[in-house]
Design a protein around this motif. Structure first.
Motif, mmCIF file in Angstrom:
data_model
loop_
_atom_site.group_PDB
_atom_site.id
_atom_site.type_symbol
_atom_site.label_atom_id
_atom_site.label_comp_id
_atom_site.label_asym_id
_atom_site.label_seq_id
_atom_site.Cartn_x
_atom_site.Cartn_y
_atom_site.Cartn_z
ATOM 1 N N MET A 1 23.906 -31.196 -15.649
ATOM 2 C CA MET A 1 24.863 -30.276 -16.536
ATOM 3 C C MET A 1 25.185 -28.788 -15.840
ATOM 4 N N ASN A 2 23.993 -28.156 -15.505
ATOM 5 C CA ASN A 2 23.943 -26.965 -14.962
ATOM 6 C C ASN A 2 25.004 -27.014 -13.681
ATOM 7 N N LEU A 3 24.759 -27.922 -12.954
ATOM 8 C CA LEU A 3 25.454 -27.973 -11.701
ATOM 9 C C LEU A 3 27.079 -28.100 -11.837
ATOM 10 N N ILE A 4 27.434 -28.997 -12.744
ATOM 11 C CA ILE A 4 28.920 -28.725 -13.057
ATOM 12 C C ILE A 4 29.252 -27.533 -13.500
ATOM 13 N N GLY A 5 28.554 -26.798 -14.608
ATOM 14 C CA GLY A 5 28.749 -25.563 -14.998
ATOM 15 C C GLY A 5 28.921 -24.584 -13.902
ATOM 16 N N ASN A 6 27.895 -24.507 -12.933
ATOM 17 C CA ASN A 6 27.895 -23.648 -11.986
ATOM 18 C C ASN A 6 29.025 -23.815 -10.916
ATOM 19 N N ILE A 7 29.349 -25.153 -10.504
ATOM 20 C CA ILE A 7 30.602 -25.375 -9.776
ATOM 21 C C ILE A 7 31.812 -24.642 -10.345
ATOM 22 N N ILE A 8 32.190 -25.253 -11.815
ATOM 23 C CA ILE A 8 33.300 -24.933 -12.474
ATOM 24 C C ILE A 8 33.282 -23.196 -12.579
ATOM 25 N N TRP A 9 32.248 -22.556 -12.885
ATOM 26 C CA TRP A 9 32.169 -21.341 -12.654
ATOM 27 C C TRP A 9 32.471 -20.232 -11.458
ATOM 28 N N PHE B 1 22.787 -13.606 -9.261
ATOM 29 C CA PHE B 1 22.680 -14.219 -10.546
ATOM 30 C C PHE B 1 24.166 -14.722 -10.695
ATOM 31 N N THR B 2 25.129 -14.075 -10.566
ATOM 32 C CA THR B 2 26.363 -14.388 -10.859
ATOM 33 C C THR B 2 26.777 -15.403 -10.157
ATOM 34 N N LEU B 3 26.309 -15.780 -8.949
ATOM 35 C CA LEU B 3 26.811 -17.079 -8.204
ATOM 36 C C LEU B 3 26.310 -18.330 -9.106
ATOM 37 N N MET B 4 25.230 -18.428 -9.693
ATOM 38 C CA MET B 4 24.650 -19.405 -10.456
ATOM 39 C C MET B 4 23.983 -19.167 -11.685
ATOM 40 N N PRO B 5 24.685 -18.848 -12.687
ATOM 41 C CA PRO B 5 24.079 -18.296 -13.888
ATOM 42 C C PRO B 5 23.552 -19.456 -14.849
ATOM 43 N N PHE B 6 24.367 -20.740 -14.620
ATOM 44 C CA PHE B 6 23.723 -21.729 -15.629
ATOM 45 C C PHE B 6 22.408 -22.239 -15.337
#
Length: 122
Positions: A1-9, A47-52
């Motif tokens: 789920m973190n990967l999907i959240g980071n991609i959408i972010w 950190f902004t690149l992948m915060p999830f």
């Protein structure tokens, strides 16, 4: 789920925000006095690149005299405005049910951008 959240972010503004932090980090590093602030901009940008899936914690030296002084300088030279922007976007995103996870990430960024010295990212 973190990967999907980071991609959408990243698609919806995270990449642009990270690039902004990284560019400002390079601009800070032009002078010797700005190097500690540039390093903090790089830390925030990464950190902004992948915060999830990551979190911000106080580090071991978070109460030191030098980190307190640098945080005060950071706040007065623009850190307060960046933190307010993340707070505003966090509120806007948490109003909707679907935007709540991204709003939480903005609140994490708000705590980091308000006083980044002495904070560690896990």
């Amino acid at each position: 789920m973190n990967l999907i959240g980071n991609i959408i972010w990243l698609i919806f503004g995270g990449l642009a925000a990270a690039l902004g932090y990284i560019v400002s980090g390079f601009l800070f590093c032009i002078t010797i006095i700005g190097i500690p602030f540039g390093i903090q901009c790089f830390k925030i940008g990464l950190f902004t690149l992948m915060p999830f899936g990551r979190e911000v914690r106080d580090g071991a030296g978070s109460t030191g005299c030098l980190s307190t002084l640098f945080n005060i300088i950071w706040i007065f030279t623009g850190g307060i405005w960046v933190a307010i922007c993340h707070f505003f976007f966090g509120i806007l995103l948490t109003i909707t049910v679907i935007g709540a996870p991204w709003g939480r990430q903005h609140f994490k960024l708000m705590s980091l951008t308000f006083a980044p010295f002495g904070k560690e990212i896990y």
